[in-house]
Each structure stands twice: as C-alpha cells, then as structure tokens.
Scaffold this active site. Structure first.
Site: not given
Ligand code: HH2
Length: 286
Positions: A230, A264
């Site tokens: 992040k 995660r």
């Molecule tokens: N962060 C993201 C998405 N979903 N869910 C939970 N429970 N906690 C988190 O910190 C979290 C999440 C963002 O990360 P990523 O899925 O890699 O990115 P994007 O939302 O751009 O797909």
C-alpha cells in the site's frame, strides 16, 4: 498460541479454519483491469485461476477473489460485470485449490453468486454500509464475514482523512458493523474485523493503526489486516507498488506481533517465509 493472540474457529463450508496458532495468509486474486498494484495482470479468468493456484502452492490459507478495485478514485463496476469477472474464478479455485475462497465485494448480488459458486467468506470493505441486503445473504449461507473500516468512500476517502480519536473511532465503527451483521442474522463467531489500512487514512494514521492493532481485541473478534504494497509503504520507501514486498513483510510481522490473525497480501511466498520465523519467535516468547 502466541502471547497476544486468542484462538478462533471459523466455519468455512464443511470445514473449520483455526485462527491464532500461526498467522494465516489471505492471498489476493484481483480479477480487475485497474487494481492499484496488479491491475490487468489477472483479468483473464485463466490467468486469475493460475495465479490463485500459485498462491495456494506458496502457502496461502485463504484466497480472496475481487472484481472491483477499491483504489482511490477507481471507477465503479456494474453488478453484472463484477459477477462475470469473479464467478468463474471462484468456482475453479473453490474446486481446485483446496482452500476456502473469499469474495471481496460490497454487493449482495455478487456475494450471492460467488457463494453459490463455492466461496465461503465474504470480505466487505464497506462493513455492510453499502448494500442493505448483503448481511442477509451472508447469514443465509452461514458464511464468514470480514468487516472493514473505511472513512468515506473509495472515491473520496484519501482527500483529507481526519479523526479526533483514530483508534477509538475505528473500534466504534467496527462495533457498529458487528451490530449490523448480528441484526442481519450473521453468527457473531463468523465475523472478522479489519482496520482498513489505506481506506481514509494518512501515512501517520496507518502507522498508528498497525502499531496499536492489539487494541482491536476489545471487539472480541479475529483480526485481519491488509497492508500489502500500500501507498504508506511507498511513501516511506519511495518505491512503486511492485517493489514494496519488504515493506509489506515488515508490516505483516509487526501486525502478527500485535494480534493479527490473518494478513491479506499479494506476495504470499515471501510473507509466508517471514511469518514462519516471526510466529516461531512469538510462540517462543509466549
Ligand atoms: N484492501 C484492498 C482491497 N480489499 N479488503 C480487506 N478486508 N482489507 C484490505 O485492507 C483491503 C481489502 C485494496 O487492495 P487490492 O485488492 O490489492 O487493490 P484494489 O482494491 O485496487 O483491487
């Protein structure tokens, strides 16, 4: 058991996922064109399925499939498009990975389709604030539910996040989410809480939440945290998302020491190796 971690037993389909003895890893499978760190890499279902199976081989305990990016300013995705992206991937990973599959969505219709395809966990970054039907869908399926804290919406959340009492407000809003889940009929034993790293938080907010993560234990639920690649790590290291694996490992080990049951992450193999060592130290210290 580590000194700081209470045990929890999550029912995932016909199985029980024991949390607490070692830090569990939720591996990220983004079936999106625009995720902040790997957008477009796994939009093709076959590529996403291969990626999920690779993460399973690297030591993931859960696979989290998402079809809509939550990055600041991301375009919303229609229900139909999100279902089209995630369902084939959930179905194959549930059948072939040997792991519980989680669906990362805020929409009841997407969760319903993913649960029917074999998912057993719903990961809702809105903590049941966006779709009033979602809690009922989780309850009827007997699924597990991740409730995450977010200030604002993905479109606006990073504009000027501010708190009078950061940890107190995050805990109060997670408690409200647990209340919404209970009101919808979700078994409280099936709920995990997540402080929402990067969701309406400044660099300082993210560092404080990770440093004080153990305070979330007052909620009496298993704790999940998502620091992977992040922007706060990018700010500290001045590195792009693809080069934040060491920063991710540092954040995950600190989180494990402060009571995280699940992390995660995108980089499952390196994080698994790091946590094996961190967990051994923490267990020895217990
Ligand atoms: N962060 C993201 C998405 N979903 N869910 C939970 N429970 N906690 C988190 O910190 C979290 C999440 C963002 O990360 P990523 O899925 O890699 O990115 P994007 O939302 O751009 O797909």
């Amino acid at each position: 058991m580590t000194a700081r971690r209470r045990g929890f037993s999550l029912r995932v389909g016909g199985r029980v996922l024991e949390l607490g003895e070692r830090t569990a890893i939720m591996g990220i499978v983004n079936v999106t064109p625009d995720s902040f760190s790997d957008g477009g890499a796994f939009l093709d279902p076959a590529a996403a399925i291969d990626h999920g199976l690779r993460l399973a081989g690297e030591g993931a305990d859960i696979l989290d499939v998402g079809g809509e990016s939550t990055r600041p300013g991301a375009e919303p995705v229609s229900e139909q498009e999100e279902v089209r992206r995630v369902v084939p991937v959930v179905r194959e990973l549930a059948a072939r990975s040997g792991l519980p599959v989680s669906i990362d969505t805020t929409k009841a219709a997407v969760a319903e389709a993913a649960l029917a395809a074999g998912a057993t966990i719903v990961n809702d970054v809105s903590a049941l604030r966006l779709d009033p039907r979602l809690g009922g869908v989780v309850a009827r399926a007997g699924a597990a539910l991740v409730i995450m804290h977010m200030q604002g919406t993905p479109r606006t959340m990073q504009q000027a996040p501010r708190y009078d009492d950061l940890v107190g407000e995050v805990i109060a809003e997670l408690a409200a989410g647990i209340g919404r889940a209970a009101a919808a009929g979700v078994d409280p034993e099936q709920v995990l809480v997540d402080p929402g790293i990067g969701f309406g938080k400044s660099l300082e907010h993210n560092l404080e939440l990770l440093g004080r993560l153990s305070e979330l234990e007052v909620l009496g639920r298993a704790i999940l945290v998502g620091p992977s690649r992040k922007a706060f790590i990018g700010r500290l290291l001045d590195l792009p998302a693809a080069e934040r694996v060491e920063g991710t490992i540092a954040a995950c080990c600190c989180a494990a020491d402060r009571g995280a049951h699940v992390v995660r992450v995108h980089d499952v193999g390196p994080v698994r190796r790091a946590l094996r060592v961190a967990d051994a130290i923490l267990r020895g210290a217990a």
